[in-house]
Motif scaffolding. Structure first.
Motif, PDB file in Angstrom:
ATOM      1  N   SER A  20       0.842  -1.190   0.000  1.00 19.38           N
ATOM      2  CA  SER A  20       0.000   0.000   0.000  1.00 19.38           C
ATOM      3  C   SER A  20       0.880   1.244   0.000  1.00 19.38           C
ATOM      4  O   SER A  20       1.958   1.253   0.574  1.00 19.38           O
ATOM      5  CB  SER A  20      -0.919  -0.001   1.222  1.00 19.38           C
ATOM      6  N   VAL A  21       0.403   2.241  -0.697  1.00 20.60           N
ATOM      7  CA  VAL A  21       1.093   3.532  -0.711  1.00 20.60           C
ATOM      8  C   VAL A  21       0.208   4.489   0.069  1.00 20.60           C
ATOM      9  O   VAL A  21      -0.878   4.851  -0.380  1.00 20.60           O
ATOM     10  CB  VAL A  21       1.327   4.035  -2.147  1.00 20.60           C
ATOM     11  N   ASP A  22       0.671   4.852   1.248  1.00 18.92           N
ATOM     12  CA  ASP A  22      -0.150   5.679   2.117  1.00 18.92           C
ATOM     13  C   ASP A  22       0.545   6.977   2.535  1.00 18.92           C
ATOM     14  O   ASP A  22       0.148   7.615   3.490  1.00 18.92           O
ATOM     15  CB  ASP A  22      -0.576   4.888   3.346  1.00 18.92           C
ATOM     16  N   ARG A  23       1.582   7.334   1.787  1.00 17.23           N
ATOM     17  CA  ARG A  23       2.330   8.543   2.110  1.00 17.23           C
ATOM     18  C   ARG A  23       2.656   9.286   0.824  1.00 17.23           C
ATOM     19  O   ARG A  23       2.710   8.696  -0.248  1.00 17.23           O
ATOM     20  CB  ARG A  23       3.623   8.185   2.841  1.00 17.23           C
ATOM     21  N   THR A  33       7.955   2.540  -5.443  1.00 18.14           N
ATOM     22  CA  THR A  33       9.030   1.802  -6.102  1.00 18.14           C
ATOM     23  C   THR A  33       8.953   0.317  -5.761  1.00 18.14           C
ATOM     24  O   THR A  33       9.078  -0.546  -6.644  1.00 18.14           O
ATOM     25  CB  THR A  33      10.401   2.372  -5.693  1.00 18.14           C
ATOM     26  N   LEU A  34       8.725   0.011  -4.500  1.00 15.47           N
ATOM     27  CA  LEU A  34       8.605  -1.391  -4.075  1.00 15.47           C
ATOM     28  C   LEU A  34       7.417  -2.060  -4.749  1.00 15.47           C
ATOM     29  O   LEU A  34       7.504  -3.207  -5.184  1.00 15.47           O
ATOM     30  CB  LEU A  34       8.489  -1.473  -2.555  1.00 15.47           C
ATOM     31  N   ARG A  35       6.315  -1.337  -4.867  1.00 20.62           N
ATOM     32  CA  ARG A  35       5.127  -1.891  -5.530  1.00 20.62           C
ATOM     33  C   ARG A  35       5.446  -2.214  -6.992  1.00 20.62           C
ATOM     34  O   ARG A  35       5.070  -3.277  -7.507  1.00 20.62           O
ATOM     35  CB  ARG A  35       3.968  -0.911  -5.428  1.00 20.62           C
ATOM     36  N   GLY A  36       6.185  -1.330  -7.675  1.00 19.41           N
ATOM     37  CA  GLY A  36       6.577  -1.591  -9.054  1.00 19.41           C
ATOM     38  C   GLY A  36       7.529  -2.769  -9.168  1.00 19.41           C
ATOM     39  O   GLY A  36       7.424  -3.587 -10.092  1.00 19.41           O
ATOM     40  N   MET A  37       8.478  -2.855  -8.240  1.00 15.92           N
ATOM     41  CA  MET A  37       9.415  -3.988  -8.239  1.00 15.92           C
ATOM     42  C   MET A  37       8.672  -5.299  -8.028  1.00 15.92           C
ATOM     43  O   MET A  37       8.986  -6.311  -8.670  1.00 15.92           O
ATOM     44  CB  MET A  37      10.464  -3.796  -7.147  1.00 15.92           C
ATOM     45  N   LEU A  38       7.683  -5.293  -7.150  1.00 18.80           N
ATOM     46  CA  LEU A  38       6.899  -6.497  -6.888  1.00 18.80           C
ATOM     47  C   LEU A  38       6.133  -6.921  -8.139  1.00 18.80           C
ATOM     48  O   LEU A  38       6.080  -8.104  -8.478  1.00 18.80           O
ATOM     49  CB  LEU A  38       5.945  -6.265  -5.721  1.00 18.80           C
ATOM     50  N   ALA A  39       5.559  -5.967  -8.843  1.00 16.10           N
ATOM     51  CA  ALA A  39       4.841  -6.279 -10.091  1.00 16.10           C
ATOM     52  C   ALA A  39       5.787  -6.896 -11.112  1.00 16.10           C
ATOM     53  O   ALA A  39       5.444  -7.881 -11.785  1.00 16.10           O
ATOM     54  CB  ALA A  39       4.181  -5.021 -10.646  1.00 16.10           C
ATOM     55  N   SER A  40       6.992  -6.346 -11.234  1.00 15.75           N
ATOM     56  CA  SER A  40       7.979  -6.898 -12.168  1.00 15.75           C
ATOM     57  C   SER A  40       8.409  -8.298 -11.756  1.00 15.75           C
ATOM     58  O   SER A  40       8.575  -9.182 -12.604  1.00 15.75           O
ATOM     59  CB  SER A  40       9.207  -5.984 -12.238  1.00 15.75           C
ATOM     60  N   LEU A  41       8.575  -8.518 -10.469  1.00 13.10           N
ATOM     61  CA  LEU A  41       8.966  -9.836  -9.981  1.00 13.10           C
ATOM     62  C   LEU A  41       7.877 -10.863 -10.250  1.00 13.10           C
ATOM     63  O   LEU A  41       8.159 -11.988 -10.652  1.00 13.10           O
ATOM     64  CB  LEU A  41       9.291  -9.773  -8.489  1.00 13.10           C
TER      65      LEU A  41
END
Length: 67
Positions: A20-23, A33-41
């Motif tokens: 979740s992006v809450d900030r 960035t982490l959410r995008g990396m997770l999608a790529s993974l």
């Protein structure tokens, strides 16, 4: 953000979790960035699984004498 008590975390290999992006500050940027990396993974893992399935099918057919 990522881990709830009693449930596997992303760091433990649970790729079904959502980030979740809450900030809206720098930490929010890291969350995005982490959410995008997770999608790529996830995409990478799906591709590897597909390749493994193809190799399994081909080897089974070869073992059975199919062309």
């Amino acid at each position: 953000m990522l881990q709830r008590r009693g449930r596997p975390s992303l760091a433990a290999g649970d790729l079904t979790r959502e980030v979740s992006v809450d900030r809206s500050d720098e930490l929010g940027g890291l969350q995005r960035t982490l959410r995008g990396m997770l999608a790529s993974l996830r995409t990478l893992v799906r591709g590897v699984r597909s390749g493994v399935d193809s190799v399994t099918t081909a080897s089974t057919q070869t073992a059975a004498g199919e062309p």
